[in-house]
Design an enzyme around this catalytic site. Structure first.
Site, PDB file in Angstrom:
ATOM      1  N   TYR A  97       0.851  -1.199   0.000  1.00  0.00           N
ATOM      2  CA  TYR A  97       0.000   0.000   0.000  1.00  0.00           C
ATOM      3  C   TYR A  97       0.881   1.241   0.000  1.00  0.00           C
ATOM      4  O   TYR A  97       2.005   1.218   0.512  1.00  0.00           O
ATOM      5  CB  TYR A  97      -0.940  -0.015   1.217  1.00  0.00           C
ATOM      6  N   TYR A 105      -2.736   4.751   9.416  1.00  0.00           N
ATOM      7  CA  TYR A 105      -2.238   3.451   8.952  1.00  0.00           C
ATOM      8  C   TYR A 105      -1.201   2.886   9.918  1.00  0.00           C
ATOM      9  O   TYR A 105      -0.845   1.707   9.858  1.00  0.00           O
ATOM     10  CB  TYR A 105      -1.674   3.574   7.542  1.00  0.00           C
TER      11      TYR A 105
END
Length: 274
Positions: free
Chosen positions: A150, A160
């Site tokens: 990602y 995140y």
């Protein structure tokens, strides 16, 4: 539509948990394209998911394996080669987990035992998988190894958390090990940097629903779905991409090259005016 892109090819798929997972969609597409494979996940994940249904649908066998355990990986690869009838042509690493995210610890308040465990599962496991494949000479020439990643590996997405560090490590391992796999075994290694995708794992990130909507508005083509990613992975496993290696391939509808979109600016201005 099937083009038999993977007819006669065999491999291992790590990480199929349920029908929302990219690994699950990829397994279905590989099966449709004529490939055969062994499915694997950690024993605890196997108990949580529905992998046996996928195995039945695709005529595959399931071998439990902790991807952080060299002993488990050796057993997995040996049995896979035996079951499939020869060396492997493809491997998908679709594994990621952050205990800090699950427990609600912010990036500034890490439990480092959990951080280390997350790194072992999410990134170091990729090195362990490839090291085991390499030492056992288990990959066919022109084989393809892909890991899912990602864009938080390159840019800041605050919620995140430590998964961003794990993905950066994962991508580095792909390049570094990919050199040796290419030079010594003629095997290619790449990572696919996918759009935010509503999988079981991805949905655990704080603010995920808001971010997936933002990414969709930022991307000229919109977010890539799990099925889109499965199709791209099939292409990377096929002979059509045999000279692609050491790459981090963005599969995100164009998000990675955007500064801002008109849709996002309009929404921002509307919010300011209100």
């Amino acid at each position: 539509m099937s083009y038999n892109l993977l007819k006669g090819k065999r491999g291992i798929i790590f990480g199929a948990l349920d029908e929302n997972s990219i690994a699950w969609k990829t397994a279905e597409r590989i099966h449709e394209e004529g490939g055969t494979f062994v499915l694997t996940n950690a024993p605890v994940a196997l108990r949580m998911g529905q992998i046996n249904a996928l195995a039945e649908k695709t005529g595959s066998q399931v071998i439990p394996a902790d991807a952080t355990s060299l002993e488990d990986l050796e057993n997995l690869i040996e049995k896979s080669v035996e079951i499939l009838g020869g060396k492997l042509d493809f491997v998908l690493h679709s594994i990621g987990m952050s205990i800090n995210v699950r427990k609600g610890n912010s990036y500034m308040d890490q439990n480092y035992d959990w951080t280390q465990k997350g790194t072992d599962i999410s990134a170091m496991s990729f090195h362990k998988v490839m090291q085991t494949l390499y030492k056992k000479d288990a990959m066919n020439k022109w084989g393809s190894i892909v890991a899912l990643t990602y864009m938080a590996a390159q840019r800041v997405f605050p919620d995140y958390n430590d998964m961003a560090d794990n993905k950066a490590y994962l991508e580095s391992v792909a390049r570094s090990f990919g050199y040796f796999f290419g030079k010594d075994k003629t095997v290619r290694v790449n990572t696919i940097s996918q759009s935010p995708t509503p999988t079981t794992a991805g949905s655990g990130v704080k603010g995920f629903d808001g971010f997936i909507a933002y990414a969709d508005k930022m991307s000229p083509l919109g977010n890539a779905t799990a099925l889109d990613c499965a199709n791209y992975t099939v292409a990377m496993f096929s002979d059509l991409t045999k000279m692609v290696t050491l790459q981090n391939l963005f599969h995100d509808g164009g998000f990675s090259n955007m500064g801002v979109s008109n849709e996002v600016m309009e929404a921002f201005i509307k919010g300011v005016e209100e």
